[in-house]
Design a protein around this motif. Structure first.
Motif, PDB file in Angstrom:
ATOM      1  N   ASP A   1     -11.574  -5.927   0.021  1.00  0.00           N
ATOM      2  CA  ASP A   1     -10.227  -6.365   0.414  1.00  0.00           C
ATOM      3  C   ASP A   1      -9.346  -5.159   0.729  1.00  0.00           C
ATOM      4  OD1 ASP A   1     -10.791  -9.121  -0.045  1.00  0.00           O
ATOM      5  OD2 ASP A   1     -10.301  -8.879  -2.175  1.00  0.00           O
ATOM      6  N   VAL A   2      -9.417  -4.148  -0.129  1.00  0.00           N
ATOM      7  CA  VAL A   2      -8.617  -2.943   0.063  1.00  0.00           C
ATOM      8  C   VAL A   2      -9.032  -2.246   1.359  1.00  0.00           C
ATOM      9  CG1 VAL A   2      -8.113  -0.635  -0.850  1.00  0.00           C
ATOM     10  CG2 VAL A   2      -8.111  -2.624  -2.392  1.00  0.00           C
ATOM     11  N   ARG A   3     -10.338  -2.087   1.583  1.00  0.00           N
ATOM     12  CA  ARG A   3     -10.830  -1.440   2.815  1.00  0.00           C
ATOM     13  C   ARG A   3     -10.366  -2.182   4.063  1.00  0.00           C
ATOM     14  NH1 ARG A   3     -15.200  -0.291  -0.144  1.00  0.00           N
ATOM     15  NH2 ARG A   3     -16.369  -2.129   0.440  1.00  0.00           N
TER      16      ARG A   3
ATOM     17  N   LEU B   1      -4.115  -1.544   8.585  1.00  0.00           N
ATOM     18  CA  LEU B   1      -2.947  -0.666   8.627  1.00  0.00           C
ATOM     19  C   LEU B   1      -3.179   0.488   9.598  1.00  0.00           C
ATOM     20  CD1 LEU B   1      -1.877  -0.411   4.874  1.00  0.00           C
ATOM     21  CD2 LEU B   1      -0.694  -1.625   6.711  1.00  0.00           C
ATOM     22  N   ASP B   2      -4.334   1.139   9.504  1.00  0.00           N
ATOM     23  CA  ASP B   2      -4.653   2.260  10.388  1.00  0.00           C
ATOM     24  C   ASP B   2      -4.647   1.831  11.852  1.00  0.00           C
ATOM     25  OD1 ASP B   2      -4.891   3.990   8.231  1.00  0.00           O
ATOM     26  OD2 ASP B   2      -7.091   3.932   8.206  1.00  0.00           O
ATOM     27  N   GLU B   3      -5.259   0.680  12.125  1.00  0.00           N
ATOM     28  CA  GLU B   3      -5.338   0.193  13.501  1.00  0.00           C
ATOM     29  C   GLU B   3      -3.948  -0.103  14.057  1.00  0.00           C
ATOM     30  OE1 GLU B   3      -7.637  -3.223  16.124  1.00  0.00           O
ATOM     31  OE2 GLU B   3      -7.803  -3.268  13.950  1.00  0.00           O
ATOM     32  N   ILE B   4      -3.137  -0.805  13.280  1.00  0.00           N
ATOM     33  CA  ILE B   4      -1.790  -1.144  13.741  1.00  0.00           C
ATOM     34  C   ILE B   4      -0.954   0.119  13.907  1.00  0.00           C
ATOM     35  CG2 ILE B   4       0.382  -2.259  13.068  1.00  0.00           C
ATOM     36  CD1 ILE B   4      -1.383  -4.511  11.858  1.00  0.00           C
ATOM     37  N   GLU B   5      -0.999   1.007  12.926  1.00  0.00           N
ATOM     38  CA  GLU B   5      -0.155   2.194  12.967  1.00  0.00           C
ATOM     39  C   GLU B   5      -0.575   3.174  14.065  1.00  0.00           C
ATOM     40  OE1 GLU B   5      -0.005   3.301   8.827  1.00  0.00           O
ATOM     41  OE2 GLU B   5       1.338   1.613   8.411  1.00  0.00           O
ATOM     42  N   SER B   6      -1.827   3.113  14.493  1.00  0.00           N
ATOM     43  CA  SER B   6      -2.255   3.981  15.595  1.00  0.00           C
ATOM     44  C   SER B   6      -1.782   3.437  16.939  1.00  0.00           C
ATOM     45  CB  SER B   6      -3.775   4.150  15.596  1.00  0.00           C
ATOM     46  OG  SER B   6      -4.413   2.963  16.010  1.00  0.00           O
ATOM     47  N   GLU B   7      -1.471   2.154  16.999  1.00  0.00           N
ATOM     48  CA  GLU B   7      -1.066   1.511  18.255  1.00  0.00           C
ATOM     49  C   GLU B   7       0.430   1.212  18.332  1.00  0.00           C
ATOM     50  OE1 GLU B   7      -3.016   0.440  20.920  1.00  0.00           O
ATOM     51  OE2 GLU B   7      -4.743   1.432  20.035  1.00  0.00           O
TER      52      GLU B   7
ATOM     53  N   PHE C   1       0.804  -1.217   0.000  1.00  0.00           N
ATOM     54  CA  PHE C   1       0.000   0.000   0.000  1.00  0.00           C
ATOM     55  C   PHE C   1       0.842   1.276   0.000  1.00  0.00           C
ATOM     56  CE2 PHE C   1      -4.590  -1.120   0.947  1.00  0.00           C
ATOM     57  CZ  PHE C   1      -4.471  -2.387   0.415  1.00  0.00           C
ATOM     58  N   ASN C   2       2.078   1.208   0.477  1.00  0.00           N
ATOM     59  CA  ASN C   2       2.939   2.388   0.474  1.00  0.00           C
ATOM     60  C   ASN C   2       3.753   2.507  -0.812  1.00  0.00           C
ATOM     61  OD1 ASN C   2       2.056   3.115   2.989  1.00  0.00           O
ATOM     62  ND2 ASN C   2       3.878   2.457   4.063  1.00  0.00           N
TER      63      ASN C   2
ATOM     64  N   TYR D   1      -2.384  -2.944  -6.750  1.00  0.00           N
ATOM     65  CA  TYR D   1      -2.665  -3.984  -5.758  1.00  0.00           C
ATOM     66  C   TYR D   1      -3.858  -4.834  -6.194  1.00  0.00           C
ATOM     67  CZ  TYR D   1      -3.926  -6.283  -1.414  1.00  0.00           C
ATOM     68  OH  TYR D   1      -4.250  -7.229  -0.482  1.00  0.00           O
ATOM     69  N   VAL D   2      -4.933  -4.192  -6.601  1.00  0.00           N
ATOM     70  CA  VAL D   2      -6.152  -4.892  -7.018  1.00  0.00           C
ATOM     71  C   VAL D   2      -5.843  -5.824  -8.194  1.00  0.00           C
ATOM     72  CG1 VAL D   2      -8.410  -4.539  -8.117  1.00  0.00           C
ATOM     73  CG2 VAL D   2      -7.773  -3.202  -6.101  1.00  0.00           C
ATOM     74  N   ARG D   3      -5.129  -5.321  -9.193  1.00  0.00           N
ATOM     75  CA  ARG D   3      -4.803  -6.140 -10.372  1.00  0.00           C
ATOM     76  C   ARG D   3      -3.908  -7.323 -10.012  1.00  0.00           C
ATOM     77  NH1 ARG D   3      -4.430  -1.131 -12.889  1.00  0.00           N
ATOM     78  NH2 ARG D   3      -2.169  -1.094 -12.597  1.00  0.00           N
TER      79      ARG D   3
END
Length: 97
Positions: free
Chosen positions: A69-71, A77-83, A51-52, A59-61
């Motif tokens: 899947d993307v969501r 990623l957001d959850e892990i990176e916030s913690e 994703f980065n 990614y989709v292709r």
């Protein structure tokens, strides 16, 4: 909050996210990115790479993913990176060699 390794039904549980990410990177096989061919640790670090380093369309292709899947991966990623303390993860991965 407990963190569970979701790779291939592993299910091992960790007290902190840093330990879970280090586990994924050291105890599971590395994967080749289907977009660029780079070999990366599985789990969070593989998703972060995809994703980065690549567009969502790439990614989709490459992975046959859909919007859901993307969501899911963006939310993870957001959850892990916030913690997570990324310095702790980097230090542990260097120590693991």
């Amino acid at each position: 909050m407990a963190w569970e390794c979701g790779i291939d039904g592993c299910g091992e549980v960790f007290a902190d996210v840093e330990s879970a990410v280090v586990h994924q990177a050291t105890e599971h096989e590395r994967r080749e990115c289907k977009v660029c061919g780079t070999v990366v640790p599985d789990g969070y670090l593989a998703i972060r790479h995809a994703f980065n380093e690549h567009s969502r369309a790439e990614y989709v292709r490459a992975y046959g993913a859909d919007a859901e899947d993307v969501r899911e991966r963006e939310e993870l990623l957001d959850e892990i990176e916030s913690e997570a303390n990324m310095e702790t993860i980097a230090t542990e991965l260097k120590r693991e060699g």
